[in-house]
Design a protein around this motif. Structure first.
Motif, PDB file in Angstrom:
ATOM      1  N   ASP A   1      14.118  51.082  22.666  1.00 48.42           N
ATOM      2  CA  ASP A   1      13.251  49.972  22.281  1.00 48.42           C
ATOM      3  C   ASP A   1      12.095  50.444  21.395  1.00 48.42           C
ATOM      4  N   ASP A   2      11.551  51.617  21.697  1.00 43.71           N
ATOM      5  CA  ASP A   2      10.453  52.137  20.875  1.00 43.71           C
ATOM      6  C   ASP A   2      10.928  52.466  19.460  1.00 43.71           C
ATOM      7  N   GLU A   3      12.153  52.988  19.326  1.00 40.82           N
ATOM      8  CA  GLU A   3      12.684  53.272  17.991  1.00 40.82           C
ATOM      9  C   GLU A   3      12.993  51.980  17.230  1.00 40.82           C
ATOM     10  N   LEU A   4      13.473  50.956  17.932  1.00 45.00           N
ATOM     11  CA  LEU A   4      13.703  49.667  17.290  1.00 45.00           C
ATOM     12  C   LEU A   4      12.386  49.057  16.797  1.00 45.00           C
ATOM     13  N   ALA A   5      11.338  49.219  17.613  1.00 48.11           N
ATOM     14  CA  ALA A   5      10.027  48.723  17.204  1.00 48.11           C
ATOM     15  C   ALA A   5       9.526  49.471  15.967  1.00 48.11           C
ATOM     16  N   LEU A   6       9.787  50.771  15.916  1.00 47.39           N
ATOM     17  CA  LEU A   6       9.378  51.561  14.754  1.00 47.39           C
ATOM     18  C   LEU A   6      10.130  51.109  13.498  1.00 47.39           C
ATOM     19  N   THR A   7      11.408  50.811  13.658  1.00 45.59           N
ATOM     20  CA  THR A   7      12.183  50.306  12.518  1.00 45.59           C
ATOM     21  C   THR A   7      11.575  49.015  11.981  1.00 45.59           C
ATOM     22  N   LYS A   8      11.218  48.106  12.866  1.00 47.49           N
ATOM     23  CA  LYS A   8      10.648  46.830  12.435  1.00 47.49           C
ATOM     24  C   LYS A   8       9.334  47.030  11.695  1.00 47.49           C
ATOM     25  N   ILE A   9       8.523  47.982  12.164  1.00 51.23           N
ATOM     26  CA  ILE A   9       7.253  48.255  11.492  1.00 51.23           C
ATOM     27  C   ILE A   9       7.511  48.778  10.082  1.00 51.23           C
ATOM     28  N   ALA A  10       8.435  49.726   9.952  1.00 56.90           N
ATOM     29  CA  ALA A  10       8.746  50.281   8.634  1.00 56.90           C
ATOM     30  C   ALA A  10       9.348  49.223   7.711  1.00 56.90           C
ATOM     31  N   ARG A  11      10.109  48.306   8.300  1.00 54.68           N
ATOM     32  CA  ARG A  11      10.758  47.255   7.518  1.00 54.68           C
ATOM     33  C   ARG A  11       9.755  46.254   6.935  1.00 54.68           C
ATOM     34  N   GLU A  12       8.568  46.187   7.507  1.00 58.99           N
ATOM     35  CA  GLU A  12       7.555  45.289   6.956  1.00 58.99           C
ATOM     36  C   GLU A  12       7.178  45.701   5.540  1.00 58.99           C
ATOM     37  N   SER A  13       7.221  47.009   5.278  1.00 60.79           N
ATOM     38  CA  SER A  13       6.905  47.511   3.938  1.00 60.79           C
ATOM     39  C   SER A  13       8.145  47.721   3.085  1.00 60.79           C
ATOM     40  N   TYR A  14       9.282  48.001   3.744  1.00 61.36           N
ATOM     41  CA  TYR A  14      10.511  48.319   3.009  1.00 61.36           C
ATOM     42  C   TYR A  14      11.684  47.531   3.601  1.00 61.36           C
ATOM     43  N   PRO A  15      11.736  46.231   3.332  1.00 58.69           N
ATOM     44  CA  PRO A  15      12.757  45.387   3.973  1.00 58.69           C
ATOM     45  C   PRO A  15      14.177  45.601   3.468  1.00 58.69           C
ATOM     46  N   ASP A  16      14.342  46.154   2.267  1.00 58.90           N
ATOM     47  CA  ASP A  16      15.672  46.196   1.664  1.00 58.90           C
ATOM     48  C   ASP A  16      16.265  47.592   1.507  1.00 58.90           C
ATOM     49  N   LEU A  17      15.505  48.619   1.816  1.00 54.62           N
ATOM     50  CA  LEU A  17      16.040  49.976   1.663  1.00 54.62           C
ATOM     51  C   LEU A  17      17.096  50.257   2.730  1.00 54.62           C
ATOM     52  N   PRO A  18      18.168  50.969   2.393  1.00 53.47           N
ATOM     53  CA  PRO A  18      19.153  51.349   3.417  1.00 53.47           C
ATOM     54  C   PRO A  18      18.512  52.281   4.437  1.00 53.47           C
ATOM     55  N   LEU A  19      18.728  51.990   5.694  1.00 52.96           N
ATOM     56  CA  LEU A  19      18.148  52.771   6.783  1.00 52.96           C
ATOM     57  C   LEU A  19      19.130  53.849   7.241  1.00 52.96           C
ATOM     58  N   ILE A  20      18.661  55.081   7.236  1.00 53.26           N
ATOM     59  CA  ILE A  20      19.455  56.196   7.747  1.00 53.26           C
ATOM     60  C   ILE A  20      18.763  56.732   8.988  1.00 53.26           C
ATOM     61  N   LEU A  21      19.467  56.723  10.111  1.00 50.68           N
ATOM     62  CA  LEU A  21      18.938  57.262  11.357  1.00 50.68           C
ATOM     63  C   LEU A  21      19.316  58.729  11.467  1.00 50.68           C
ATOM     64  N   PHE A  22      18.340  59.561  11.780  1.00 47.82           N
ATOM     65  CA  PHE A  22      18.573  60.977  12.028  1.00 47.82           C
ATOM     66  C   PHE A  22      18.081  61.304  13.428  1.00 47.82           C
ATOM     67  N   GLY A  23      18.955  61.859  14.259  1.00 52.21           N
ATOM     68  CA  GLY A  23      18.548  62.259  15.596  1.00 52.21           C
ATOM     69  C   GLY A  23      18.986  63.673  15.883  1.00 52.21           C
ATOM     70  N   HIS A  24      18.074  64.484  16.411  1.00 51.39           N
ATOM     71  CA  HIS A  24      18.403  65.863  16.771  1.00 51.39           C
ATOM     72  C   HIS A  24      18.421  66.010  18.289  1.00 51.39           C
ATOM     73  N   SER A  25      19.495  66.612  18.826  1.00 53.54           N
ATOM     74  CA  SER A  25      19.615  66.937  20.245  1.00 53.54           C
ATOM     75  C   SER A  25      19.490  65.670  21.099  1.00 53.54           C
ATOM     76  N   TRP A  26      18.496  65.605  21.971  1.00 56.43           N
ATOM     77  CA  TRP A  26      18.257  64.388  22.749  1.00 56.43           C
ATOM     78  C   TRP A  26      18.039  63.204  21.808  1.00 56.43           C
ATOM     79  N   GLY A  27      17.416  63.467  20.660  1.00 53.71           N
ATOM     80  CA  GLY A  27      17.244  62.409  19.667  1.00 53.71           C
ATOM     81  C   GLY A  27      18.565  61.875  19.153  1.00 53.71           C
ATOM     82  N   SER A  28      19.616  62.739  19.120  1.00 50.53           N
ATOM     83  CA  SER A  28      20.935  62.262  18.698  1.00 50.53           C
ATOM     84  C   SER A  28      21.516  61.305  19.732  1.00 50.53           C
ATOM     85  N   MET A  29      21.165  61.503  21.013  1.00 51.14           N
ATOM     86  CA  MET A  29      21.599  60.584  22.059  1.00 51.14           C
ATOM     87  C   MET A  29      20.905  59.230  21.908  1.00 51.14           C
TER      88      MET A  29
END
Length: 349
Positions: A93-121
């Motif tokens: 939920d916190d990462e989804l909230a972060l996406t929404k915040i970033a989307r306020e400034s960049y609504p149309d850019l393709p989003l690439i998620l990068f996760g390392h280790s536990w972040g990949s989970m």
């Protein structure tokens, strides 16, 4: 590079998440993509500054936070390695909230998620619950096939024993809450000892951090980072949440929930126990291919352990793979937009 630091409330209702938006300089031209960085266990997002700087130089906007119980967020709250009572869903939920915040400034850019280790989970569960938000997924130091590496069956059996010990007598816990606290601390200590022993079983070094990297300096930096937490004791609830998330995303149902046209890059070291010494990356890729995913690339780096971003043998290759993947996604023209409504979630069936 232009840096903006901000904060937003965590889904746990307790913490304020510290986050950063890294924007390219104007002379690099219009931004090409939005890159959301999801860091791993006991570390923080600013460890990735060399990667972030390289991406912004290529015209990529990067957004990243320090998770609950980690880095600047934990430094502010004073609470380390604890979820906050709301389970592993907190991190998604916190990462989804972060996406929404970033989307306020960049609504149309393709989003690439990068996760390392536990972040990949966390990233895997993110794209399972909200399959339409990301245009690409990068799994670094992927955690997969721990059973084959001799890890998770030990952890599961001890967790089950711990659950029985801590829940068999509610009345006793009411009479003596200190007994419960002591038991939880002992359980976490025992689990950490099991993991350290199993994770270093193949190495000759007498060092519990040997699984991190072959480079001794890289291990030391990881251990001594003032915003890191590998030497801190996680709460029992956090250990339970971490294990629960691994079980959820490690199931065979995960490949069926991910959008089949989602480009996925999987990276691991062939000496990394968290990815079954490279075999876990291929195992996950094969499961995805079997379910009809046609955009999966796997890269296993010889001689590298868990921290492939910092291993001398793999560091350059990792960055090249990320840029190549990003270019492919951008050139494919995969753009998504987010409505004002909350992101659509899909529960496992």
């Amino acid at each position: 590079m232009i840096v903006e630091e901000f904060s937003y409330p965590s889904a746990n209702g307790r913490d304020e998440i510290t986050a950063w938006l890294y924007r390219p300089e104007e002379e690099t031209g219009p931004p090409r993509a939005l890159f959301q960085l999801i860091h791993g266990y006991a570390e923080h997002s600013r460890r990735y500054m060399p990667m972030i700087e390289g991406l912004t130089e290529k015209g990529v906007v990067v957004v990243a936070d320090d998770h609950v119980g980690h880095g600047a967020t934990a430094l502010s709250s004073g609470t380390w390695l604890d979820t906050g009572g709301t389970g592993y869903q907190t991190f998604i939920d916190d990462e989804l909230a972060l996406t929404k915040i970033a989307r306020e400034s960049y609504p149309d850019l393709p989003l690439i998620l990068f996760g390392h280790s536990w972040g990949s989970m966390i990233a895997r569960e993110y794209v399972s619950q909200c399959p339409d938000l990301a245009a690409g997924l990068i799994l670094s130091g992927v955690v997969e096939q721990l059973t084959s590496a001799g890890l998770d069956m030990e952890v599961l059996s001890q967790s089950a024993r711990a659950a029985i010990a801590l829940n068999v007598s509610p009345k006793l816990r009411e009479v003596s809450p200190r007994l419960r606290a002591s038991s939880e601390e002992e359980v976490v200590t025992e689990l950490a000892s099991v993991i350290a022993t199993k994770a270093t079983a193949r190495y000759e070094e007498d060092d519990p951090m040997a699984w991190v990297a072959t480079d001794v300096d890289a291990r030391r930096e990881f251990l001594e980072d003032p915003l890191g937490a590998p030497a801190r004791q996680p709460s029992f609830d956090f250990f339970r949440d971490l294990l629960g998330l691994y079980i959820r995303v490690g199931s065979d149902r995960f490949p069926r929930r991910v959008r089949k046209d989602l480009p996925i890059l999987i990276m691991s070291g062939d000496q990394d126990p968290m990815g079954n010494y490279g075999e876990g990356a291929y195992h996950l890729a094969n499961k995805l291919w079997k379910e009809g995913h046609g955009h999966v690339r796997t890269r296993v780096f010889p001689g590298a352990r868990h921290e492939i971003q910092w291993e001398g043998s793999s560091r350059g290759g990792v960055r090249k793979e990320i840029l190549r993947f990003l270019d492919d996604v951008v050139e494919a023209g995969r753009k998504v937009s987010v409505d004002e409504a909350p992101p659509r979630r899909q529960a496992y069936s």
